[in-house]
Scaffold this active site. Structure first.
Site, PDB file in Angstrom:
ATOM      1  N   GLU A 170       4.065  -6.688   2.179  1.00 61.17           N
ATOM      2  CA  GLU A 170       3.689  -7.065   0.811  1.00 61.17           C
ATOM      3  C   GLU A 170       3.749  -5.878  -0.142  1.00 61.17           C
ATOM      4  O   GLU A 170       2.767  -5.567  -0.827  1.00 61.17           O
ATOM      5  CB  GLU A 170       2.260  -7.630   0.795  1.00 61.17           C
ATOM      6  CG  GLU A 170       2.037  -8.854   1.671  1.00 61.17           C
ATOM      7  CD  GLU A 170       0.561  -9.260   1.749  1.00 61.17           C
ATOM      8  OE1 GLU A 170      -0.301  -8.564   1.177  1.00 61.17           O
ATOM      9  OE2 GLU A 170       0.274 -10.280   2.400  1.00 61.17           O
ATOM     10  N   PRO A 171       4.871  -5.186  -0.229  1.00 63.95           N
ATOM     11  CA  PRO A 171       4.912  -4.028  -1.126  1.00 63.95           C
ATOM     12  C   PRO A 171       4.890  -4.457  -2.586  1.00 63.95           C
ATOM     13  O   PRO A 171       5.472  -5.484  -2.957  1.00 63.95           O
ATOM     14  CB  PRO A 171       6.255  -3.376  -0.786  1.00 63.95           C
ATOM     15  CG  PRO A 171       7.109  -4.501  -0.302  1.00 63.95           C
ATOM     16  CD  PRO A 171       6.176  -5.453   0.402  1.00 63.95           C
ATOM     17  N   GLY A 172       4.186  -3.702  -3.395  1.00 59.64           N
ATOM     18  CA  GLY A 172       4.183  -3.929  -4.836  1.00 59.64           C
ATOM     19  C   GLY A 172       4.663  -2.651  -5.515  1.00 59.64           C
ATOM     20  O   GLY A 172       5.827  -2.509  -5.879  1.00 59.64           O
ATOM     21  N   TYR A 226      -8.584   4.839 -13.252  1.00 57.91           N
ATOM     22  CA  TYR A 226      -8.590   5.589 -11.986  1.00 57.91           C
ATOM     23  C   TYR A 226      -8.425   7.087 -12.200  1.00 57.91           C
ATOM     24  O   TYR A 226      -8.261   7.830 -11.227  1.00 57.91           O
ATOM     25  CB  TYR A 226      -7.432   5.147 -11.085  1.00 57.91           C
ATOM     26  CG  TYR A 226      -7.242   3.666 -10.956  1.00 57.91           C
ATOM     27  CD1 TYR A 226      -8.122   2.895 -10.199  1.00 57.91           C
ATOM     28  CD2 TYR A 226      -6.179   3.020 -11.588  1.00 57.91           C
ATOM     29  CE1 TYR A 226      -7.933   1.535 -10.064  1.00 57.91           C
ATOM     30  CE2 TYR A 226      -5.990   1.661 -11.460  1.00 57.91           C
ATOM     31  CZ  TYR A 226      -6.870   0.920 -10.699  1.00 57.91           C
ATOM     32  OH  TYR A 226      -6.671  -0.429 -10.571  1.00 57.91           O
ATOM     33  N   CYS A 250     -10.449   2.315 -29.698  1.00 60.39           N
ATOM     34  CA  CYS A 250     -11.727   2.968 -30.016  1.00 60.39           C
ATOM     35  C   CYS A 250     -12.577   3.181 -28.771  1.00 60.39           C
ATOM     36  O   CYS A 250     -13.607   2.523 -28.578  1.00 60.39           O
ATOM     37  CB  CYS A 250     -12.466   2.137 -31.055  1.00 60.39           C
ATOM     38  SG  CYS A 250     -11.442   1.922 -32.501  1.00 60.39           S
ATOM     39  N   GLU A 251     -12.117   4.037 -27.910  1.00 63.71           N
ATOM     40  CA  GLU A 251     -12.821   4.414 -26.675  1.00 63.71           C
ATOM     41  C   GLU A 251     -12.414   5.847 -26.356  1.00 63.71           C
ATOM     42  O   GLU A 251     -11.211   6.172 -26.432  1.00 63.71           O
ATOM     43  CB  GLU A 251     -12.339   3.563 -25.479  1.00 63.71           C
ATOM     44  CG  GLU A 251     -12.573   2.093 -25.588  1.00 63.71           C
ATOM     45  CD  GLU A 251     -13.817   1.628 -24.841  1.00 63.71           C
ATOM     46  OE1 GLU A 251     -14.449   2.438 -24.142  1.00 63.71           O
ATOM     47  OE2 GLU A 251     -14.137   0.434 -24.978  1.00 63.71           O
ATOM     48  N   GLY A 269       0.754  -1.244   0.000  1.00 69.73           N
ATOM     49  CA  GLY A 269       0.000   0.000   0.000  1.00 69.73           C
ATOM     50  C   GLY A 269       0.778   1.283   0.000  1.00 69.73           C
ATOM     51  O   GLY A 269       0.201   2.354  -0.231  1.00 69.73           O
ATOM     52  N   ARG A 278      -4.296   2.703 -16.363  1.00 69.65           N
ATOM     53  CA  ARG A 278      -4.476   3.465 -15.124  1.00 69.65           C
ATOM     54  C   ARG A 278      -5.165   4.825 -15.323  1.00 69.65           C
ATOM     55  O   ARG A 278      -6.044   5.175 -14.539  1.00 69.65           O
ATOM     56  CB  ARG A 278      -3.149   3.624 -14.375  1.00 69.65           C
ATOM     57  CG  ARG A 278      -2.497   2.270 -14.020  1.00 69.65           C
ATOM     58  CD  ARG A 278      -1.351   2.397 -13.035  1.00 69.65           C
ATOM     59  NE  ARG A 278      -1.840   2.743 -11.713  1.00 69.65           N
ATOM     60  CZ  ARG A 278      -1.797   3.951 -11.203  1.00 69.65           C
ATOM     61  NH1 ARG A 278      -1.228   4.929 -11.858  1.00 69.65           N
ATOM     62  NH2 ARG A 278      -2.306   4.171 -10.013  1.00 69.65           N
TER      63      ARG A 278
END
Ligand code: LLP
Length: 458
Positions: free
Chosen positions: A316-318, A359, A388-389, A275, A355
């Site tokens: 648990e770092p990502g 978000y 195409c968005e 996190g 991303r």
């Protein structure tokens, strides 16, 4: 909760304003740990470590993910340093970036892994079989098959997220005659300021077991011959920019560990989840983000949260380990104007990096060959992909270098949750990935071809 239409705005604003408020907390002496491995040489060429990014693009094509191995090692070393006074194990969250070579490198550094699927389990096994003993298995929806794989592989712990999951785990363990070591993932009901889609520590979220029920659930687990309840875990969300909520969550966990001890259950490990966030809004040439200081504050909050407990801390770092080590390099295909708006169309799209669309996340964008007079030549544009968005954008109304078709640009901080969420939408092949280490370059995933995409179809 705000409506999806306004979320992007909030998220961009939130990360931008944080970078400003953080500046005043920076230490006077820089720690010498750069926020990113990307910088310009004297000729205005963008380098990753010591390698010109333009050379990588020429050799491997675009879109191209480019990661610095040395930066990832540097981040691991920061964790080791600041947690050295606490017995701990780093379990890198594979979901952030699951590239096999990257996993192998992280395993070689002695770290373990946090996995959330049978697929991730297999990746870790292939990266380094010995790392299975340092692997924890998280996730709200583990299947019986996945549990069997993990039991056979001898993982360190299951992070169990519901009472029903506990029953299924006991059943699988009994069938295989293998005792399952487990932690209960508790939901501490702690608010952490981040994007609502990646906040997980509130009671209303699907994650974990309500902390107020946990004591009872430990009691059930302890009765089973096939379950060994040994740990507690929490994960309150991702891209969290302040240490306080982590400390608050662990304080609640500490109280639980003490309660459970009075029932005769000895908790030996506390998993604080991942996190820890980064500053996506920091410009490349202004060092407004001090990774060492971020880890120091985080470690202090966690270690304080565990005060008085004799446990091993699992982390648990990502994102913090890999996000800033990576960039997505893309070529400008076209520049066009519709009404008053100007667009740069790139050969990377939302299928490569979702991303911003998902978000409203901000990624700094820089040119790979810096124009001599960058500011004078900037223009306000949307940077968009070919998908195409309308949601296929990387930046909106952003002051951009005056890039023309053929120019290379790099989207920074794309080492985490970028390639790992990439898709084949619009039947686009996924990008290639290179791992740079000083002057060395390795292609660690070749570009996906249409044959790769069609292989499983009739
Ligand atoms: N542990 C658990 C149980 C998790 O669910 C996660 C992330 C982590 C560790 C690692 O968290 P980190 O240190 O990376 O914050 N796709 C989103 C992020 C989703 C995070 C999911 N869980 C994004 O692009 O921002």
């Amino acid at each position: 909760m705000p409506t999806p239409q306004v979320l992007p705005f909030i998220y961009e604003k939130m990360s931008a304003s944080r970078s400003l408020t953080r500046k005043s907390h920076l230490p006077k002496k820089p720690t010498g740990v750069a926020a990113r491995p990307f910088h310009y040489d004297r000729d205005g060429q963008l380098l990753c470590d010591a390698v010109p990014v333009a050379k990588l693009a020429a050799r491997y094509g675009t879109p191209l993910y480019c990661y610095s191995a040395s930066q990832v090692r540097e981040r691991l070393a920061l964790f080791r340093k600041h947690f050295s006074r606490q017995d701990h194990l780093i379990c890198y969250a594979v979901k952030a970036n699951a590239n096999l070579s990257l996993l192998r490198m992280i395993a070689r550094e002695g770290a373990g892994f946090d996995i959330v699927s049978g697929g991730e389990l297999e990746r870790v096994r292939r990266a380094d079989k010995r790392a299975m003993a340092r692997t924890v298995f998280s996730g709200v929806g583990k299947t019986a098959e996945e549990m069997d794989l993990a039991l056979r592989a001898g993982i360190l712990l299951f992070n169990v997220e519901s009472e029903q999951e506990l029953e299924v785990l006991a059943d699988r363990a009994a069938r295989l005659r293998k005792k399952a070591r487990l932690a209960l993932r508790v939901n501490p009901d702690v608010f952490a300021e981040t994007h609502p889609y990646i906040s997980t520590g509130l009671r209303e979220h699907k994650f974990g077991i309500d902390i107020s029920r946990a004591r009872e659930v430990y009691g059930h687990a302890a009765k089973s011959k096939w379950l060994s309840p040994e740990g507690v875990s929490v994960h309150i969300g991702s891209q969290i920019r302040s240490a306080a909520p982590f400390g608050a969550a662990l304080a609640r966990v500490r109280a639980l560990v003490k309660e459970v001890a009075t029932d005769g259950i000895q908790i030996r490990s506390v998993d604080a989840g991942g996190g820890l966030g980064i500053d996506y809004a920091a410009p490349l040439d202004a060092e407004t983000f001090d990774a060492a200081q971020e880890v120091a504050a985080y470690a202090a909050a966690l270690i304080e949260g565990l005060r008085g407990l004799r446990v091993r801390l699992l982390l648990e770092p990502g994102r913090f380990l890999v996000a800033q080590a990576g960039a997505l390099v893309t070529r400008v295909l076209y520049r066009k104007r519709n009404g008053t708006k100007e667009f740069l169309v790139t050969d990377a799209g939302m299928n490569d990096l979702i991303r911003p669309a998902l978000y409203g996340a901000h990624h700094e964008i820089v040119s790979v060959e810096r124009p001599l007079n960058a500011e004078a030549q900037s223009a306000t544009m949307d940077v968009v992909g070919p998908v195409c968005e309308t949601g296929d954008f990387f930046a909106r109304d952003r002051a951009m270098p005056d890039a023309q078709p053929g120019a290379l640009i790099a989207l920074l901080d794309a080492g985490a949750y970028a390639m790992s969420i990439a898709s084949n939408y619009n039947s686009r092949g996924r990008a290639a990935e290179v791992l740079v280490d000083g002057r060395r370059v390795r292609l660690v995933r070749r570009r996906e071809t249409i044959e790769d995409q069609l292989r499983n179809e009739q």
